[in-house]
Enzyme design. Sequence first.
Site, PDB file in Angstrom:
ATOM      1  N   VAL A  13      -1.051 -11.320  -0.427  1.00 40.76           N
ATOM      2  CA  VAL A  13       0.019 -10.905  -1.884  1.00 40.76           C
ATOM      3  C   VAL A  13       0.018  -9.332  -2.163  1.00 40.76           C
ATOM      4  CG1 VAL A  13      -2.003 -12.782  -3.517  1.00 40.76           C
ATOM      5  CG2 VAL A  13      -2.394  -9.776  -3.330  1.00 40.76           C
ATOM      6  N   THR A  16      -1.971  -4.659   1.971  1.00 43.96           N
ATOM      7  CA  THR A  16      -1.893  -3.627   2.102  1.00 43.96           C
ATOM      8  C   THR A  16      -0.401  -2.237   1.242  1.00 43.96           C
ATOM      9  OG1 THR A  16      -3.056  -4.431   3.871  1.00 43.96           O
ATOM     10  CG2 THR A  16      -1.158  -2.334   4.448  1.00 43.96           C
ATOM     11  N   VAL A  17       0.531  -2.873   1.503  1.00 44.06           N
ATOM     12  CA  VAL A  17       1.360  -2.404   0.632  1.00 44.06           C
ATOM     13  C   VAL A  17       1.750  -1.664  -0.068  1.00 44.06           C
ATOM     14  CG1 VAL A  17       4.236  -2.123   0.420  1.00 44.06           C
ATOM     15  CG2 VAL A  17       3.173  -3.600   2.178  1.00 44.06           C
ATOM     16  N   LYS A  32     -10.140   0.969   4.852  1.00 44.86           N
ATOM     17  CA  LYS A  32     -10.717  -0.326   4.809  1.00 44.86           C
ATOM     18  C   LYS A  32     -11.958  -0.191   5.186  1.00 44.86           C
ATOM     19  CE  LYS A  32      -8.805  -4.559   5.043  1.00 44.86           C
ATOM     20  NZ  LYS A  32      -7.728  -5.401   4.067  1.00 44.86           N
ATOM     21  N   ASP A  43      -4.207  -3.197   9.715  1.00 45.26           N
ATOM     22  CA  ASP A  43      -4.505  -2.259   8.075  1.00 45.26           C
ATOM     23  C   ASP A  43      -3.644  -0.943   7.687  1.00 45.26           C
ATOM     24  OD1 ASP A  43      -3.245  -5.061   7.286  1.00 45.26           O
ATOM     25  OD2 ASP A  43      -5.446  -5.243   5.595  1.00 45.26           O
ATOM     26  N   GLY A 101      -9.853  -3.390   0.238  1.00 46.81           N
ATOM     27  CA  GLY A 101     -10.647  -4.415  -0.152  1.00 46.81           C
ATOM     28  C   GLY A 101      -9.877  -5.483   1.038  1.00 46.81           C
ATOM     29  N   ALA A 102     -10.146  -7.072   0.846  1.00 47.43           N
ATOM     30  CA  ALA A 102     -10.377  -8.297   2.016  1.00 47.43           C
ATOM     31  C   ALA A 102     -10.158  -9.330   1.042  1.00 47.43           C
ATOM     32  CB  ALA A 102     -11.274  -7.907   3.280  1.00 47.43           C
TER      33      ALA A 102
END
Length: 203
Positions: A13, A16-17, A32, A43, A101-102
Amino acid sequence: MNTYFITGISTEVGKTVASAIITEALEADYWKPVQAGELENCDTAKVKRLISNTTSQCHPNAYALETPMSPHAAAAIDGVEIDINAFTPPHTNNPNLVIEGAGGLLVPLNASTTILDLIQPHYKVIVVSRHYLGSINHTLLTVQFLKEKGFDVTLLFSGAAHPTTEAIIKKMTGVPVLGRIDEEPYFDQNVVKAYAERFKNQL
């Protein structure tokens, strides 16, 4: 220390950006805790490429797993079991830390803990929401769950604008909205820096 935890309503979604933009805006450190898959282009490496300030440091994962799956499953394939006590935030003199998060909040780390268990009570949680069929439900569930747990929650929309979706989410969650990261042709240091300047005063 001000700690910002970036979570999403699902995977892919734009976390990372978003993490890179917030890291750049605050000249924060980035961490991370668990990476599953894409170890050669993880990431952390992506964030390093996207930020341009010279203050931020990117800290190593507590767990770097080979398979792009839920962490509990990726860990099983690697022959390890994730220990929640291994997730110690990095020591840094930077007053700001961004943690990515992941996947979503309830992605399992092992049979008894999830990503949610990494979020400490004093963290500021930024939820990245991207429009797709079902995203309203996923966003409302995520925000409501965090609010019930007592967290300070802010929303950040990602992708092409969808005014009716964003309007109902804003109305029903009642939490602050940082803004939206548009569906850009590409993201590089200049684009990230432009968004960082846009969001800086709201963080």
